[in-house]
Design a protein around this motif. Structure first.
Motif, PDB file in Angstrom:
ATOM      1  N   VAL A 205      42.766  16.654  73.889  1.00 25.87           N
ATOM      2  CA  VAL A 205      41.516  17.178  74.370  1.00 25.87           C
ATOM      3  C   VAL A 205      41.479  18.567  74.322  1.00 25.87           C
ATOM      4  CG1 VAL A 205      40.233  17.285  76.704  1.00 25.87           C
ATOM      5  CG2 VAL A 205      41.374  15.227  76.018  1.00 25.87           C
ATOM      6  N   HIS A 206      42.475  19.259  74.659  1.00 26.88           N
ATOM      7  CA  HIS A 206      42.080  20.816  74.636  1.00 26.88           C
ATOM      8  C   HIS A 206      42.062  21.393  73.186  1.00 26.88           C
ATOM      9  CE1 HIS A 206      44.357  20.769  78.897  1.00 26.88           C
ATOM     10  NE2 HIS A 206      42.995  20.705  78.997  1.00 26.88           N
ATOM     11  N   ALA A 207      42.668  20.971  72.391  1.00 23.75           N
ATOM     12  CA  ALA A 207      42.530  21.176  71.014  1.00 23.75           C
ATOM     13  C   ALA A 207      41.281  21.092  70.461  1.00 23.75           C
ATOM     14  CB  ALA A 207      43.503  20.449  70.088  1.00 23.75           C
ATOM     15  N   ARG A 208      40.593  19.790  70.825  1.00 29.07           N
ATOM     16  CA  ARG A 208      39.118  19.658  70.300  1.00 29.07           C
ATOM     17  C   ARG A 208      38.455  20.569  71.238  1.00 29.07           C
ATOM     18  NH1 ARG A 208      35.195  19.681  68.482  1.00 29.07           N
ATOM     19  NH2 ARG A 208      33.737  18.338  67.827  1.00 29.07           N
ATOM     20  N   ALA A 209      38.477  20.907  72.444  1.00 24.99           N
ATOM     21  CA  ALA A 209      37.827  21.971  73.115  1.00 24.99           C
ATOM     22  C   ALA A 209      37.763  23.244  72.662  1.00 24.99           C
ATOM     23  CB  ALA A 209      38.235  21.951  74.503  1.00 24.99           C
ATOM     24  N   ASP A 210      38.923  23.726  72.020  1.00 20.29           N
ATOM     25  CA  ASP A 210      38.980  24.947  71.487  1.00 20.29           C
ATOM     26  C   ASP A 210      38.305  24.906  70.107  1.00 20.29           C
ATOM     27  OD1 ASP A 210      40.776  25.753  73.280  1.00 20.29           O
ATOM     28  OD2 ASP A 210      42.750  25.424  72.399  1.00 20.29           O
ATOM     29  N   LEU A 211      37.827  23.891  69.576  1.00 25.29           N
ATOM     30  CA  LEU A 211      36.816  23.831  68.564  1.00 25.29           C
ATOM     31  C   LEU A 211      35.478  24.148  68.501  1.00 25.29           C
ATOM     32  CD1 LEU A 211      38.825  21.164  66.481  1.00 25.29           C
ATOM     33  CD2 LEU A 211      38.851  23.649  66.156  1.00 25.29           C
ATOM     34  N   VAL A 212      35.068  24.342  69.813  1.00 31.30           N
ATOM     35  CA  VAL A 212      33.756  24.000  70.369  1.00 31.30           C
ATOM     36  C   VAL A 212      33.254  25.865  70.661  1.00 31.30           C
ATOM     37  CG1 VAL A 212      32.076  23.492  72.116  1.00 31.30           C
ATOM     38  CG2 VAL A 212      33.880  21.765  71.088  1.00 31.30           C
ATOM     39  N   ALA A 213      32.160  26.043  70.509  1.00 30.04           N
ATOM     40  CA  ALA A 213      31.710  27.483  70.581  1.00 30.04           C
ATOM     41  C   ALA A 213      31.813  27.991  72.155  1.00 30.04           C
ATOM     42  CB  ALA A 213      30.481  27.701  69.863  1.00 30.04           C
ATOM     43  N   SER A 214      31.250  27.165  72.829  1.00 24.35           N
ATOM     44  CA  SER A 214      31.230  27.341  74.201  1.00 24.35           C
ATOM     45  C   SER A 214      31.592  26.173  75.038  1.00 24.35           C
ATOM     46  CB  SER A 214      29.607  27.684  74.414  1.00 24.35           C
ATOM     47  OG  SER A 214      29.319  28.679  73.987  1.00 24.35           O
TER      48      SER A 214
END
Length: 257
Positions: free
Chosen positions: A163-172
């Motif tokens: 979940v956190h790795a996917r979030a880190d790929l999002v701009a905001s």
């Protein structure tokens, strides 16, 4: 394969995104959430409204069906082509959230659903929304916090990593936490925030979970074996009706003073 200069998407990326958006649009509760966003716009018949980041166009079409003069805006010309083909009742145009093709005060409604998290500068988009809205016009922002996707799994640590790795790929990825303050900072009033949580317990959301695991693996946050094992568990949970995914969706609305 040609990439869109603004979004960086290939045609394959665009059509994969359309498939995910179609899935999301048809989840239990998704129609009710869209309807709530339209209600918060408070539009009179004939009022001009824009759906920013309109994707394949469903919301703009539904707004048009409700009597609004609806525009759909997206930076991906392929997406706009699909939207126009599916929903001829709305006006679809290629544009970005920070450079809308409208005059000052031309609109009475502004809606953006699952959009602000992809923007590098959401504050700039809010300022542009304020520019195109007439005094008394309404803005409604719908989105998720990418760190608060709740998934049951036998490996909680691996799930957090995905979940956190996917979030880190999002701009905001956490922009919904800031949306109220962004609107206040831009001079909007009557700011409200609601949360509506989608819950899935069957195999419907396995493609979304596969996308999460695939993006985390591509980023190097987890190994191929970890991704495959985790996804196999989720597929089995889905087959047995024992999957659990909860996604809180935040709705922030305000009035242009």
């Amino acid at each position: 394969m040609t990439k869109n200069q603004t979004t960086g998407r290939t045609s394959a990326d665009t059509y994969a995104l359309i498939a995910l958006l179609d899935l999301a649009d048809n989840l239990p509760g998704a129609g009710e959430l869209r309807a709530r966003s339209y209600e918060l716009l408070g539009l009179a018949p004939g009022a001009a409204v824009v759906d920013v980041g309109c994707g394949s166009g469903r919301a703009a079409a539904e707004l048009a069906e409700r009597g609004a003069r609806a525009f759909g805006i997206d930076p991906d010309e392929r997406m706009i082509g699909v939207a126009g083909g599916r929903w001829p009742g709305a006006d679809f145009r290629v544009a970005t959230a920070d450079a809308l093709p409208f005059d000052d005060g031309e609109l009475l409604g502004y809606r953006a659903d699952k959009v602000f998290h992809v923007l590098a500068d959401p504050a700039r988009a809010v300022e542009e929304a304020r520019r195109v809205l007439a005094p008394g016009g309404r803005i409604v922002l719908v989105g998720q916090d990418w760190d608060t996707i709740v998934i049951d799994s036998g490996d909680a640590a691996l799930t957090r990593a995905i979940v956190h790795a996917r979030a880190d790929l999002v701009a905001s990825p956490r922009v919904v936490r800031r949306s109220r303050n962004l609107l206040l900072d831009a001079g909007f009033g009557d700011v409200t925030v609601e949360v509506h949580t989608w819950v899935s317990t069957d195999a419907t959301m396995v493609p979304v979970l596969a996308d999460l695991a695939g993006k985390a693996r591509a980023a190097g946050a987890i190994s191929d074996a970890q991704a495959e094992g985790w996804l196999a568990e989720q597929r089995e949970r889905g087959r047995l009706g024992r999957l659990f995914l909860a996604l809180p969706m935040f709705v922030t609305a305000a009035t242009r003073r």
